[in-house]
Enzyme design. Structure first.
Site, PDB file in Angstrom:
ATOM      1  N   HIS A 185      40.915  41.026 -70.042  1.00  0.00           N
ATOM      2  CA  HIS A 185      42.310  41.079 -70.490  1.00  0.00           C
ATOM      3  C   HIS A 185      42.598  42.465 -71.083  1.00  0.00           C
ATOM      4  O   HIS A 185      43.388  42.590 -72.024  1.00  0.00           O
ATOM      5  CB  HIS A 185      42.543  39.977 -71.524  1.00  0.00           C
ATOM      6  CG  HIS A 185      43.988  39.611 -71.741  1.00  0.00           C
ATOM      7  ND1 HIS A 185      44.894  39.426 -70.700  1.00  0.00           N
ATOM      8  CD2 HIS A 185      44.707  39.372 -72.882  1.00  0.00           C
ATOM      9  CE1 HIS A 185      46.070  39.098 -71.191  1.00  0.00           C
ATOM     10  NE2 HIS A 185      45.995  39.074 -72.512  1.00  0.00           N
TER      11      HIS A 185
ATOM     12  N   HIS B 261      46.789  30.626 -76.281  1.00  0.00           N
ATOM     13  CA  HIS B 261      46.140  31.772 -76.924  1.00  0.00           C
ATOM     14  C   HIS B 261      45.179  31.293 -78.006  1.00  0.00           C
ATOM     15  O   HIS B 261      45.618  30.640 -78.964  1.00  0.00           O
ATOM     16  CB  HIS B 261      47.195  32.702 -77.543  1.00  0.00           C
ATOM     17  CG  HIS B 261      48.102  33.341 -76.524  1.00  0.00           C
ATOM     18  ND1 HIS B 261      49.164  32.653 -75.955  1.00  0.00           N
ATOM     19  CD2 HIS B 261      48.101  34.576 -75.976  1.00  0.00           C
ATOM     20  CE1 HIS B 261      49.775  33.460 -75.088  1.00  0.00           C
ATOM     21  NE2 HIS B 261      49.156  34.630 -75.090  1.00  0.00           N
TER      22      HIS B 261
ATOM     23  N   ASP C 116      44.270  33.253 -73.756  1.00  0.00           N
ATOM     24  CA  ASP C 116      44.307  34.713 -73.818  1.00  0.00           C
ATOM     25  C   ASP C 116      44.045  35.220 -75.241  1.00  0.00           C
ATOM     26  O   ASP C 116      44.186  34.483 -76.216  1.00  0.00           O
ATOM     27  CB  ASP C 116      45.678  35.232 -73.382  1.00  0.00           C
ATOM     28  CG  ASP C 116      45.885  35.183 -71.878  1.00  0.00           C
ATOM     29  OD1 ASP C 116      45.053  34.569 -71.189  1.00  0.00           O
ATOM     30  OD2 ASP C 116      46.892  35.739 -71.412  1.00  0.00           O
ATOM     31  N   ASP C 117      43.687  36.506 -75.308  1.00  0.00           N
ATOM     32  CA  ASP C 117      43.673  37.306 -76.545  1.00  0.00           C
ATOM     33  C   ASP C 117      42.486  37.049 -77.465  1.00  0.00           C
ATOM     34  O   ASP C 117      42.456  37.569 -78.580  1.00  0.00           O
ATOM     35  CB  ASP C 117      44.959  37.135 -77.358  1.00  0.00           C
ATOM     36  CG  ASP C 117      46.189  37.637 -76.626  1.00  0.00           C
ATOM     37  OD1 ASP C 117      46.046  38.141 -75.499  1.00  0.00           O
ATOM     38  OD2 ASP C 117      47.299  37.510 -77.173  1.00  0.00           O
TER      39      ASP C 117
ATOM     40  N   HIS D 171      44.430  45.786 -75.227  1.00  0.00           N
ATOM     41  CA  HIS D 171      45.678  45.016 -75.157  1.00  0.00           C
ATOM     42  C   HIS D 171      46.813  45.840 -75.766  1.00  0.00           C
ATOM     43  O   HIS D 171      47.661  45.339 -76.526  1.00  0.00           O
ATOM     44  CB  HIS D 171      45.525  43.679 -75.898  1.00  0.00           C
ATOM     45  CG  HIS D 171      46.524  42.635 -75.469  1.00  0.00           C
ATOM     46  ND1 HIS D 171      47.852  42.665 -75.836  1.00  0.00           N
ATOM     47  CD2 HIS D 171      46.390  41.506 -74.728  1.00  0.00           C
ATOM     48  CE1 HIS D 171      48.489  41.615 -75.339  1.00  0.00           C
ATOM     49  NE2 HIS D 171      47.619  40.887 -74.652  1.00  0.00           N
TER      50      HIS D 171
END
Length: 217
Positions: free
Chosen positions: A99, A193, A48-49, A103
């Site tokens: 995502h 991540h 993620d991210d 965010h």
């Protein structure tokens, strides 16, 4: 009279606690059904991210080294900032998912139109680099009726996880690795991540540990 008021207050607090739990725990399925285990005996690595201009390329080299494909849930704003990294992830055969665009930690309080705008903006960012996304992971795994409605309208397949590494916490990498390896089993979906320094080292150790256990990824 006071007894009735206390009962109503307790029931209300209990209802709020249940809703809070359902919102913060994607596994509950209260608002949105998510993929938290895969359909095969294999493990799935997810990140993620990203994309990150430094860490993501290092990670890609490690994944290539072991012949592993992964799923990257990317932030749209970063995709716009580092389009070449997105292209490289896609070129090497990995899956890219949405995502959200920013965010934003407050995204769970967005009204439906604003949440849709957020998803669409990220979706378009990926399209600009030639990637059509069909997967989504909500930030922090938080869901609610707004998130569920937006994902349904976008026709997204929603992902959770079965092993959360907590690799963004201030925890030594060795401890993170030990906790993940202890929980490795068929059908696991691992959350990591690629914005974190050293993610490629952690991923490599997880891959090696999985193979020592006879698990494929």
């Amino acid at each position: 009279m006071m007894t009735t008021i206390w009962i109503i207050a307790l029931v209300t607090l209990l209802a709020l606690a249940i809703v809070a739990y359902g919102s913060s725990n994607i596994h509950s399925g209260m608002f949105l059904e998510a993929k938290c285990k895969n359909d095969t005996e294999q493990l799935i690595l997810t990140f993620d991210d990203g994309p990150d201009p430094i860490n993501t390329p290092k990670l890609l080299d490690v994944l290539d080294k072991y012949g592993v494909k992964a799923t990257f849930f990317m932030i749209g704003e970063k995709a716009d900032k580092y389009p070449e990294v997105v292209k490289e992830v896609h070129r090497r055969g990995h899956t890219i998912g949405n995502h959200t665009y920013y965010h934003n930690p407050w995204h769970n309080f967005y009204i439906h139109r604003k949440y849709m705008d957020e998803l669409k903006k990220a979706h378009e960012a990926f399209k600009r680099v030639g990637v059509e996304v069909t997967d989504f992971r909500p930030p922090l795994g938080v869901t609610n009726p707004t998130v569920a409605s937006a994902c349904t309208r976008m026709n997204y397949k929603v992902w959770g996880w079965s092993i959360r590494s907590f690799d963004t916490m201030d925890t030594p990498r060795e401890e993170v690795l030990a906790k993940v390896v202890k929980r490795l089993k068929p059908r696991s979906i691992i959350l990591l991540h690629d914005r974190m320094d050293g993610v490629e080292i952690l991923a490599e150790e997880i891959i090696k540990a999985a193979r020592e256990k006879g698990l494929s990824i």
